[in-house]
Design an enzyme around this catalytic site. Structure first.
Site, PDB file in Angstrom:
ATOM      1  N   ASP A  29      -8.643  -6.212   8.772  1.00 35.14           N
ATOM      2  CA  ASP A  29      -9.295  -6.191   7.456  1.00 35.14           C
ATOM      3  C   ASP A  29     -10.681  -5.599   7.634  1.00 35.14           C
ATOM      4  O   ASP A  29     -11.428  -5.997   8.539  1.00 35.14           O
ATOM      5  CB  ASP A  29      -9.375  -7.618   6.879  1.00 35.14           C
ATOM      6  CG  ASP A  29      -9.758  -7.620   5.411  1.00 35.14           C
ATOM      7  OD1 ASP A  29     -10.816  -7.036   5.056  1.00 35.14           O
ATOM      8  OD2 ASP A  29      -9.024  -8.206   4.601  1.00 35.14           O
ATOM      9  N   ILE A  30     -11.021  -4.655   6.797  1.00 36.26           N
ATOM     10  CA  ILE A  30     -12.280  -3.918   6.928  1.00 36.26           C
ATOM     11  C   ILE A  30     -13.487  -4.780   6.487  1.00 36.26           C
ATOM     12  O   ILE A  30     -14.630  -4.468   6.851  1.00 36.26           O
ATOM     13  CB  ILE A  30     -12.189  -2.593   6.116  1.00 36.26           C
ATOM     14  CG1 ILE A  30     -13.124  -1.533   6.668  1.00 36.26           C
ATOM     15  CG2 ILE A  30     -12.411  -2.800   4.655  1.00 36.26           C
ATOM     16  CD1 ILE A  30     -12.644  -0.899   7.915  1.00 36.26           C
ATOM     17  N   HIS A  93       0.524  -8.417   1.024  1.00 38.81           N
ATOM     18  CA  HIS A  93      -0.056  -8.553   2.366  1.00 38.81           C
ATOM     19  C   HIS A  93      -0.333 -10.013   2.679  1.00 38.81           C
ATOM     20  O   HIS A  93      -0.611 -10.810   1.789  1.00 38.81           O
ATOM     21  CB  HIS A  93      -1.330  -7.720   2.523  1.00 38.81           C
ATOM     22  CG  HIS A  93      -2.374  -7.952   1.478  1.00 38.81           C
ATOM     23  ND1 HIS A  93      -2.305  -7.382   0.228  1.00 38.81           N
ATOM     24  CD2 HIS A  93      -3.513  -8.689   1.494  1.00 38.81           C
ATOM     25  CE1 HIS A  93      -3.360  -7.753  -0.482  1.00 38.81           C
ATOM     26  NE2 HIS A  93      -4.114  -8.556   0.256  1.00 38.81           N
ATOM     27  N   HIS A  95      -2.888 -12.382   4.976  1.00 47.11           N
ATOM     28  CA  HIS A  95      -4.124 -12.436   5.774  1.00 47.11           C
ATOM     29  C   HIS A  95      -3.887 -13.369   6.961  1.00 47.11           C
ATOM     30  O   HIS A  95      -3.438 -14.512   6.777  1.00 47.11           O
ATOM     31  CB  HIS A  95      -5.274 -13.027   4.947  1.00 47.11           C
ATOM     32  CG  HIS A  95      -5.746 -12.183   3.804  1.00 47.11           C
ATOM     33  ND1 HIS A  95      -6.888 -11.401   3.875  1.00 47.11           N
ATOM     34  CD2 HIS A  95      -5.262 -12.017   2.549  1.00 47.11           C
ATOM     35  CE1 HIS A  95      -7.079 -10.795   2.702  1.00 47.11           C
ATOM     36  NE2 HIS A  95      -6.110 -11.148   1.881  1.00 47.11           N
TER      37      HIS A  95
END
Ligand code: AMP
Length: 130
Positions: A29-30, A93, A95
């Site tokens: 994750d950016i 998605h 996490h």
């Protein structure tokens, strides 16, 4: 219009890749809550995770399990927290977040700012453990 994650799958946008197979992709994750915060996505674009077929959904969780074990090898933590939000990017998605307390799963906290060199080395280290 393809989602940003579909563009990552297509190679139009770069990512810090952690793992991949024919159906799923995992990348950092950016805007991470913790070092090693990773997203697991299906390559086929589906907005809502619970619209996925039973077999794809269970296969994605099994893929995420391998990735979570690799993250835990690299990032010291008590557990890998698992959550699904999906309010920002309409592409299913999961996490995966290294956690030591419940507060580490609080998405309203400020995100970490990491240099690209840190993302790069984290992704390579985790990838080597998958
Ligand atoms: P949500 O859809 O609410 O689960 O949030 C989407 C997540 O995707 C956020 O944590 C973002 O930081 C992350 N994100 C958005 N764009 C990118 C990208 N290009 N590369 C990696 N992570 C991203």
């Amino acid at each position: 219009m393809a989602t940003i994650f579909a563009r990552i799958v297509n190679g139009e946008i770069p990512c810090y890749k952690v793992a991949e197979d024919e159906k799923f992709l995992a990348f950092l994750d950016i805007n991470p809550l913790a070092k090693g915060h990773t997203l697991v996505i299906p390559k086929v674009e589906t907005d809502y995770i619970f619209d996925m077929t039973d077999s794809d959904l269970s296969a994605m969780m099994i893929f995420a399990k391998k990735v979570a074990k690799a993250i835990k090898e690299v990032v010291p933590c008590t557990k890998i927290g698992v959550t699904v939000i999906g309010l920002e990017v309409p592409h299913a998605h999961i996490h995966l977040i290294p956690i030591n307390s419940i507060y580490d799963m609080d998405f309203s906290r400020p995100k970490l700012q990491l240099d690209s060199s840190v993302f790069e080395s984290l992704s390579q280290e985790i990838a080597s453990m998958v």
